[in-house]
Scaffold this motif. Structure first.
Motif, PDB file in Angstrom:
ATOM      1  N   LEU A   1     -12.828  19.428   6.334  1.00 29.49           N
ATOM      2  CA  LEU A   1     -13.091  20.817   6.705  1.00 29.49           C
ATOM      3  C   LEU A   1     -14.137  21.497   5.839  1.00 29.49           C
ATOM      4  O   LEU A   1     -14.799  22.430   6.288  1.00 29.49           O
ATOM      5  N   MET A   2     -14.251  21.088   4.573  1.00 27.62           N
ATOM      6  CA  MET A   2     -15.078  21.804   3.603  1.00 27.62           C
ATOM      7  C   MET A   2     -16.281  20.973   3.164  1.00 27.62           C
ATOM      8  O   MET A   2     -16.111  19.839   2.736  1.00 27.62           O
ATOM      9  N   PRO A   3     -17.488  21.543   3.237  1.00 26.77           N
ATOM     10  CA  PRO A   3     -18.661  20.813   2.762  1.00 26.77           C
ATOM     11  C   PRO A   3     -18.744  20.863   1.233  1.00 26.77           C
ATOM     12  O   PRO A   3     -18.328  21.845   0.610  1.00 26.77           O
ATOM     13  N   LEU A   4     -19.293  19.808   0.659  1.00 23.86           N
ATOM     14  CA  LEU A   4     -19.583  19.825  -0.775  1.00 23.86           C
ATOM     15  C   LEU A   4     -20.920  20.517  -1.002  1.00 23.86           C
ATOM     16  O   LEU A   4     -21.829  20.440  -0.171  1.00 23.86           O
ATOM     17  N   ASP A   5     -21.045  21.160  -2.144  1.00 21.77           N
ATOM     18  CA  ASP A   5     -22.272  21.875  -2.498  1.00 21.77           C
ATOM     19  C   ASP A   5     -23.423  20.897  -2.695  1.00 21.77           C
ATOM     20  O   ASP A   5     -23.274  19.890  -3.396  1.00 21.77           O
ATOM     21  N   THR A   6     -24.556  21.178  -2.089  1.00 25.46           N
ATOM     22  CA  THR A   6     -25.737  20.334  -2.257  1.00 25.46           C
ATOM     23  C   THR A   6     -26.724  20.927  -3.255  1.00 25.46           C
ATOM     24  O   THR A   6     -27.761  20.327  -3.519  1.00 25.46           O
ATOM     25  N   PHE A   7     -26.403  22.091  -3.803  1.00 24.25           N
ATOM     26  CA  PHE A   7     -27.311  22.747  -4.753  1.00 24.25           C
ATOM     27  C   PHE A   7     -27.010  22.408  -6.207  1.00 24.25           C
ATOM     28  O   PHE A   7     -27.682  22.902  -7.101  1.00 24.25           O
ATOM     29  N   VAL A   8     -25.993  21.600  -6.445  1.00 25.14           N
ATOM     30  CA  VAL A   8     -25.654  21.162  -7.798  1.00 25.14           C
ATOM     31  C   VAL A   8     -25.645  19.636  -7.824  1.00 25.14           C
ATOM     32  O   VAL A   8     -25.405  18.991  -6.798  1.00 25.14           O
ATOM     33  N   SER A   9     -25.888  19.064  -8.997  1.00 25.20           N
ATOM     34  CA  SER A   9     -25.966  17.599  -9.086  1.00 25.20           C
ATOM     35  C   SER A   9     -24.597  16.930  -9.016  1.00 25.20           C
ATOM     36  O   SER A   9     -24.500  15.776  -8.609  1.00 25.20           O
ATOM     37  N   GLU A  10     -23.540  17.640  -9.428  1.00 26.96           N
ATOM     38  CA  GLU A  10     -22.195  17.056  -9.428  1.00 26.96           C
ATOM     39  C   GLU A  10     -21.204  18.017  -8.781  1.00 26.96           C
ATOM     40  O   GLU A  10     -20.527  18.783  -9.470  1.00 26.96           O
ATOM     41  N   PRO A  11     -21.099  17.996  -7.449  1.00 25.14           N
ATOM     42  CA  PRO A  11     -20.185  18.910  -6.759  1.00 25.14           C
ATOM     43  C   PRO A  11     -18.723  18.482  -6.806  1.00 25.14           C
ATOM     44  O   PRO A  11     -17.864  19.194  -6.311  1.00 25.14           O
ATOM     45  N   ALA A  12     -18.454  17.325  -7.404  1.00 24.27           N
ATOM     46  CA  ALA A  12     -17.080  16.829  -7.537  1.00 24.27           C
ATOM     47  C   ALA A  12     -16.918  16.277  -8.951  1.00 24.27           C
ATOM     48  O   ALA A  12     -17.711  15.440  -9.384  1.00 24.27           O
ATOM     49  N   LEU A  13     -15.901  16.785  -9.659  1.00 23.47           N
ATOM     50  CA  LEU A  13     -15.683  16.411 -11.058  1.00 23.47           C
ATOM     51  C   LEU A  13     -14.254  15.931 -11.267  1.00 23.47           C
ATOM     52  O   LEU A  13     -13.314  16.525 -10.737  1.00 23.47           O
ATOM     53  N   THR A  14     -14.093  14.875 -12.042  1.00 30.03           N
ATOM     54  CA  THR A  14     -12.775  14.375 -12.396  1.00 30.03           C
ATOM     55  C   THR A  14     -12.545  14.565 -13.888  1.00 30.03           C
ATOM     56  O   THR A  14     -13.462  14.910 -14.628  1.00 30.03           O
TER      57      THR A  14
ATOM     58  N   GLN B   1     -11.810  13.075 -17.544  1.00 31.80           N
ATOM     59  CA  GLN B   1     -11.987  11.845 -18.305  1.00 31.80           C
ATOM     60  C   GLN B   1     -10.678  11.407 -18.947  1.00 31.80           C
ATOM     61  O   GLN B   1      -9.845  12.235 -19.309  1.00 31.80           O
ATOM     62  N   VAL B   2     -10.527  10.103 -19.091  1.00 30.31           N
ATOM     63  CA  VAL B   2      -9.372   9.539 -19.787  1.00 30.31           C
ATOM     64  C   VAL B   2      -9.477   9.907 -21.261  1.00 30.31           C
ATOM     65  O   VAL B   2     -10.528   9.713 -21.892  1.00 30.31           O
TER      66      VAL B   2
ATOM     67  N   LEU C   1     -15.408  15.441 -16.670  1.00 26.89           N
ATOM     68  CA  LEU C   1     -15.324  16.380 -17.785  1.00 26.89           C
ATOM     69  C   LEU C   1     -14.229  15.931 -18.733  1.00 26.89           C
ATOM     70  O   LEU C   1     -13.200  15.397 -18.303  1.00 26.89           O
ATOM     71  N   GLU C   2     -14.435  16.186 -20.007  1.00 22.50           N
ATOM     72  CA  GLU C   2     -13.405  15.971 -21.015  1.00 22.50           C
ATOM     73  C   GLU C   2     -12.194  16.831 -20.634  1.00 22.50           C
ATOM     74  O   GLU C   2     -12.342  17.864 -19.984  1.00 22.50           O
ATOM     75  N   ARG C   3     -11.011  16.412 -21.026  1.00 22.14           N
ATOM     76  CA  ARG C   3      -9.757  17.047 -20.595  1.00 22.14           C
ATOM     77  C   ARG C   3      -9.770  18.565 -20.738  1.00 22.14           C
ATOM     78  O   ARG C   3      -9.482  19.293 -19.786  1.00 22.14           O
ATOM     79  N   PHE C   4     -10.099  19.085 -21.918  1.00 20.28           N
ATOM     80  CA  PHE C   4     -10.022  20.529 -22.123  1.00 20.28           C
ATOM     81  C   PHE C   4     -11.157  21.270 -21.416  1.00 20.28           C
ATOM     82  O   PHE C   4     -10.974  22.407 -20.982  1.00 20.28           O
ATOM     83  N   ALA C   5     -12.298  20.629 -21.252  1.00 19.32           N
ATOM     84  CA  ALA C   5     -13.377  21.220 -20.451  1.00 19.32           C
ATOM     85  C   ALA C   5     -12.952  21.286 -18.978  1.00 19.32           C
ATOM     86  O   ALA C   5     -13.275  22.252 -18.275  1.00 19.32           O
ATOM     87  N   PHE C   6     -12.221  20.266 -18.521  1.00 14.82           N
ATOM     88  CA  PHE C   6     -11.700  20.265 -17.151  1.00 14.82           C
ATOM     89  C   PHE C   6     -10.729  21.433 -16.978  1.00 14.82           C
ATOM     90  O   PHE C   6     -10.806  22.169 -15.993  1.00 14.82           O
TER      91      PHE C   6
END
Length: 143
Positions: free
Chosen positions: A60-73, A75-76, A107-112
């Motif tokens: 249903l939702m498009p990802l942003d194409t104006f940023v280099s990383e529209p999906a972030l997980t 980090q361990v 992203l690092e845990r606390f940055a996430f």
């Protein structure tokens, strides 16, 4: 009931997806994520995996194409280069379902956590796999 909308998307989540604007973030979080501490709005989907929610949301939702990383997980902790199985599955789903497939960032845990605090909504799933968390930036639906 509505047609062509994944049944696992609750009325509250459909409302949030529709209310989000370009550049707003949605967090799809695992069962261990401190959602209520980090989110202004939390929607619970207990018993549903984060991967199933990701696939449904991306229908249903498009990802942003104006940023280099529209999906972030997330980090361990102690091994930022590690790629948990669930993160590999997130990438596969983004590749197969997103209208604009993108390479996942991390992203690092606390940055996430910090970025999650700014999100429009956090969806707390029943995901049991560790690091089953992803932030998506909503894109534009072009005319």
């Amino acid at each position: 009931m509505l047609r062509n909308i994944p049944a696992l998307l609750s009325p509250e989540l459909l409302y949030a997806l529709r209310a989000m604007g370009h550049g707003d973030d949605i967090v799809i979080a695992d069962a261990n994520f401190p959602a209520h501490r980090n989110g202004r709005q939390v929607i619970r989907l207990d018993g549903v995996s984060a991967t199933d929610v990701l696939a449904a949301v991306l229908q249903l939702m498009p990802l942003d194409t104006f940023v280099s990383e529209p999906a972030l997980t997330m980090q361990v902790v102690g091994d930022g280069a590690a790629v948990p199985e669930v993160v590999g599955e997130f990438q596969r789903i983004v590749n197969e379902v997103a209208d604009h497939p993108a390479r996942l960032g991390s992203l690092e845990r606390f940055a996430f956590y910090q970025q999650a605090r700014e999100a429009f909504v956090i969806v707390q799933t029943g995901e049991q796999r560790l690091y089953g968390n992803i932030i998506l930036k909503k894109g534009v639906i072009k005319p």
